[in-house]
Design a protein around this motif. Structure first.
Motif, PDB file in Angstrom:
ATOM      1  N   ARG A  16       1.545 -17.784   9.761  1.00  0.00           N
ATOM      2  CA  ARG A  16       2.532 -16.743   9.459  1.00  0.00           C
ATOM      3  C   ARG A  16       1.859 -15.371   9.429  1.00  0.00           C
ATOM      4  N   ARG A  17       0.689 -15.316   8.806  1.00  0.00           N
ATOM      5  CA  ARG A  17      -0.068 -14.068   8.731  1.00  0.00           C
ATOM      6  C   ARG A  17      -0.562 -13.645  10.107  1.00  0.00           C
ATOM      7  N   LEU A  18      -0.949 -14.614  10.945  1.00  0.00           N
ATOM      8  CA  LEU A  18      -1.421 -14.317  12.293  1.00  0.00           C
ATOM      9  C   LEU A  18      -0.325 -13.654  13.125  1.00  0.00           C
ATOM     10  N   VAL A  19       0.878 -14.183  13.046  1.00  0.00           N
ATOM     11  CA  VAL A  19       1.991 -13.620  13.809  1.00  0.00           C
ATOM     12  C   VAL A  19       2.302 -12.200  13.342  1.00  0.00           C
ATOM     13  N   ARG A  20       2.372 -12.028  12.012  1.00  0.00           N
ATOM     14  CA  ARG A  20       2.665 -10.696  11.478  1.00  0.00           C
ATOM     15  C   ARG A  20       1.597  -9.690  11.853  1.00  0.00           C
ATOM     16  N   ASP A  21       0.329 -10.063  11.697  1.00  0.00           N
ATOM     17  CA  ASP A  21      -0.753  -9.129  11.949  1.00  0.00           C
ATOM     18  C   ASP A  21      -0.882  -8.787  13.432  1.00  0.00           C
ATOM     19  N   THR A  22      -0.608  -9.758  14.292  1.00  0.00           N
ATOM     20  CA  THR A  22      -0.630  -9.479  15.729  1.00  0.00           C
ATOM     21  C   THR A  22       0.432  -8.446  16.087  1.00  0.00           C
ATOM     22  N   TRP A  23       1.611  -8.578  15.489  1.00  0.00           N
ATOM     23  CA  TRP A  23       2.693  -7.617  15.716  1.00  0.00           C
ATOM     24  C   TRP A  23       2.284  -6.220  15.260  1.00  0.00           C
ATOM     25  N   ARG A  25      -0.804  -5.026  14.958  1.00  0.00           N
ATOM     26  CA  ARG A  25      -1.872  -4.498  15.816  1.00  0.00           C
ATOM     27  C   ARG A  25      -1.321  -3.952  17.129  1.00  0.00           C
ATOM     28  N   LEU A  26      -0.291  -4.592  17.650  1.00  0.00           N
ATOM     29  CA  LEU A  26       0.302  -4.132  18.895  1.00  0.00           C
ATOM     30  C   LEU A  26       1.044  -2.806  18.734  1.00  0.00           C
ATOM     31  N   ARG A  27       1.457  -2.493  17.508  1.00  0.00           N
ATOM     32  CA  ARG A  27       2.274  -1.312  17.260  1.00  0.00           C
ATOM     33  C   ARG A  27       1.492  -0.147  16.658  1.00  0.00           C
ATOM     34  N   THR A  28       0.194  -0.331  16.386  1.00  0.00           N
ATOM     35  CA  THR A  28      -0.594   0.722  15.734  1.00  0.00           C
ATOM     36  C   THR A  28      -1.777   1.117  16.607  1.00  0.00           C
ATOM     37  N   ARG A  29      -2.279   2.344  16.372  1.00  0.00           N
ATOM     38  CA  ARG A  29      -3.286   2.929  17.260  1.00  0.00           C
ATOM     39  C   ARG A  29      -4.723   2.663  16.807  1.00  0.00           C
ATOM     40  N   HIS A  31      -7.417   0.975  13.242  1.00  0.00           N
ATOM     41  CA  HIS A  31      -7.466   0.030  12.135  1.00  0.00           C
ATOM     42  C   HIS A  31      -6.781   0.566  10.886  1.00  0.00           C
ATOM     43  N   VAL A  32      -6.950   1.853  10.603  1.00  0.00           N
ATOM     44  CA  VAL A  32      -6.340   2.412   9.397  1.00  0.00           C
ATOM     45  C   VAL A  32      -4.818   2.332   9.482  1.00  0.00           C
ATOM     46  N   ALA A  33      -4.264   2.696  10.618  1.00  0.00           N
ATOM     47  CA  ALA A  33      -2.816   2.609  10.794  1.00  0.00           C
ATOM     48  C   ALA A  33      -2.349   1.163  10.705  1.00  0.00           C
ATOM     49  N   TYR A  34      -3.124   0.264  11.300  1.00  0.00           N
ATOM     50  CA  TYR A  34      -2.794  -1.164  11.226  1.00  0.00           C
ATOM     51  C   TYR A  34      -2.788  -1.649   9.775  1.00  0.00           C
ATOM     52  N   TYR A  35      -3.847  -1.313   9.022  1.00  0.00           N
ATOM     53  CA  TYR A  35      -3.917  -1.832   7.657  1.00  0.00           C
ATOM     54  C   TYR A  35      -2.906  -1.146   6.742  1.00  0.00           C
ATOM     55  N   ARG A  36      -2.520   0.075   7.074  1.00  0.00           N
ATOM     56  CA  ARG A  36      -1.442   0.732   6.328  1.00  0.00           C
ATOM     57  C   ARG A  36      -0.144  -0.075   6.488  1.00  0.00           C
ATOM     58  N   ALA A  37       0.105  -0.585   7.687  1.00  0.00           N
ATOM     59  CA  ALA A  37       1.282  -1.418   7.922  1.00  0.00           C
ATOM     60  C   ALA A  37       1.187  -2.726   7.152  1.00  0.00           C
ATOM     61  N   VAL A  38      -0.011  -3.303   7.099  1.00  0.00           N
ATOM     62  CA  VAL A  38      -0.216  -4.525   6.314  1.00  0.00           C
ATOM     63  C   VAL A  38       0.110  -4.277   4.847  1.00  0.00           C
ATOM     64  N   MET A  39      -0.392  -3.167   4.305  1.00  0.00           N
ATOM     65  CA  MET A  39      -0.161  -2.856   2.899  1.00  0.00           C
ATOM     66  C   MET A  39       1.311  -2.571   2.622  1.00  0.00           C
ATOM     67  N   LYS A  40       1.991  -1.941   3.550  1.00  0.00           N
ATOM     68  CA  LYS A  40       3.425  -1.690   3.381  1.00  0.00           C
ATOM     69  C   LYS A  40       4.179  -3.011   3.251  1.00  0.00           C
ATOM     70  N   SER A  41       3.831  -3.950   4.121  1.00  0.00           N
ATOM     71  CA  SER A  41       4.467  -5.265   4.085  1.00  0.00           C
ATOM     72  C   SER A  41       4.136  -6.009   2.794  1.00  0.00           C
ATOM     73  N   ASP A  42       2.851  -6.022   2.419  1.00  0.00           N
ATOM     74  CA  ASP A  42       2.423  -6.750   1.224  1.00  0.00           C
ATOM     75  C   ASP A  42       2.990  -6.131  -0.050  1.00  0.00           C
ATOM     76  N   THR A  43       3.033  -4.794  -0.102  1.00  0.00           N
ATOM     77  CA  THR A  43       3.526  -4.116  -1.297  1.00  0.00           C
ATOM     78  C   THR A  43       5.016  -4.366  -1.497  1.00  0.00           C
ATOM     79  N   ALA A  44       5.774  -4.422  -0.401  1.00  0.00           N
ATOM     80  CA  ALA A  44       7.203  -4.689  -0.502  1.00  0.00           C
ATOM     81  C   ALA A  44       7.454  -6.059  -1.110  1.00  0.00           C
ATOM     82  N   ARG A  45       6.564  -6.992  -0.851  1.00  0.00           N
ATOM     83  CA  ARG A  45       6.718  -8.341  -1.378  1.00  0.00           C
ATOM     84  C   ARG A  45       6.216  -8.448  -2.817  1.00  0.00           C
TER      85      ARG A  45
END
Length: 244
Positions: A16-23, A25-29, A31-45
């Motif tokens: 589940r994490r692999l699918v989310r993180d791949t998505w 990575r494809l949408r961010t430029r 690592h910082v932008a990518y991990y910001r998206a990860v934190m947004k998702s995790d914080t919402a939960r």
């Protein structure tokens, strides 16, 4: 595959994490932008889970462990503290309460977790201590003054950072450190091959990070006394040699 066989309950969460993180990575430029998206998702939960504490009890315990360690090593109320990756103030709420008014400065790449940090300030009645909370896009500290901080702290930041992000931090952190200041950070240590998992978790050899700090004129020391504490990560302390 061997790990999966031994831990079958972790297969579905990993996929589940692999699918989310791949998505992401494809949408961010980068690592910082990518991990910001990860934190947004995790914080919402779950804001606590986003910083690695899935229960209130664990959140409090890990914050207390970080706080006690810095106080035992010389953190004083009059010190100015910069916390890199302050999250939702797991340790920060203790630092803010302990330090003199205005002496705590927390930065994070995630605006969402900083919203949760504001909730922590309200819950603990810390508004009068006037903590600074600032979102950042990198670790260059360009907006911070020279020689300003006595202590810099980063817990579970470099465990989620590729080497180029750590290198950027080391290249600039010395400028904001006062004479005699120290910078403590934790990292996921490996004695074997350095590796990463899903570009979220990074494992480094101690000598790699010590050498990287040395490249920027910083002295790095492995903190053996941290190893006795109930935490899976290791700790290194950086100081800036005095100019003679």
């Amino acid at each position: 595959m061997t790990y999966a066989v031994k831990n079958p309950d972790k297969i579905v969460p990993h996929l589940r994490r692999l699918v989310r993180d791949t998505w992401f990575r494809l949408r961010t430029r980068d690592h910082v932008a990518y991990y910001r998206a990860v934190m947004k998702s995790d914080t919402a939960r779950d804001p606590g889970g986003a910083v690695g504490s899935h229960t209130p009890r664990r959140w409090l315990a890990l914050g207390r462990m970080q706080f006690d360690y810095l106080v035992e090593h010389g953190l004083k109320p009059e010190c100015r503290l910069l916390e890199i990756g302050c999250g939702n103030l797991r340790a920060g709420h203790l630092f803010i309460d302990y330090l003199h008014t205005g002496n705590y400065y927390g930065i994070d790449i995630s605006p969402d977790i900083l919203m949760a940090a504001q909730d922590t300030i309200v819950q603990h009645g810390l508004g009068d201590k006037l903590p600074y909370l600032t979102p950042v896009r990198d670790l260059r500290f360009a907006f911070l003054p020279d020689a300003h901080f006595d202590v810099i702290h980063a817990h579970s930041v470099f465990s989620h950072s590729p080497l180029e992000v750590i290198d950027e931090c080391f290249a600039h952190v010395g400028r904001v450190m006062k004479a005699g200041a120290w910078f403590d950070f934790t990292f996921d240590r490996t004695e074997g091959q350095e590796h990463q998992v899903l570009r979220e978790d990074f494992y480094y050899r101690t000598e790699t990070l010590i050498a990287l700090a040395g490249k920027h004129g910083l002295r790095a020391t492995f903190m053996e006394d941290w190893e006795r504490l109930p935490h899976k990560q290791s700790k290194i302390r950086i100081t800036k040699p005095s100019l003679v």
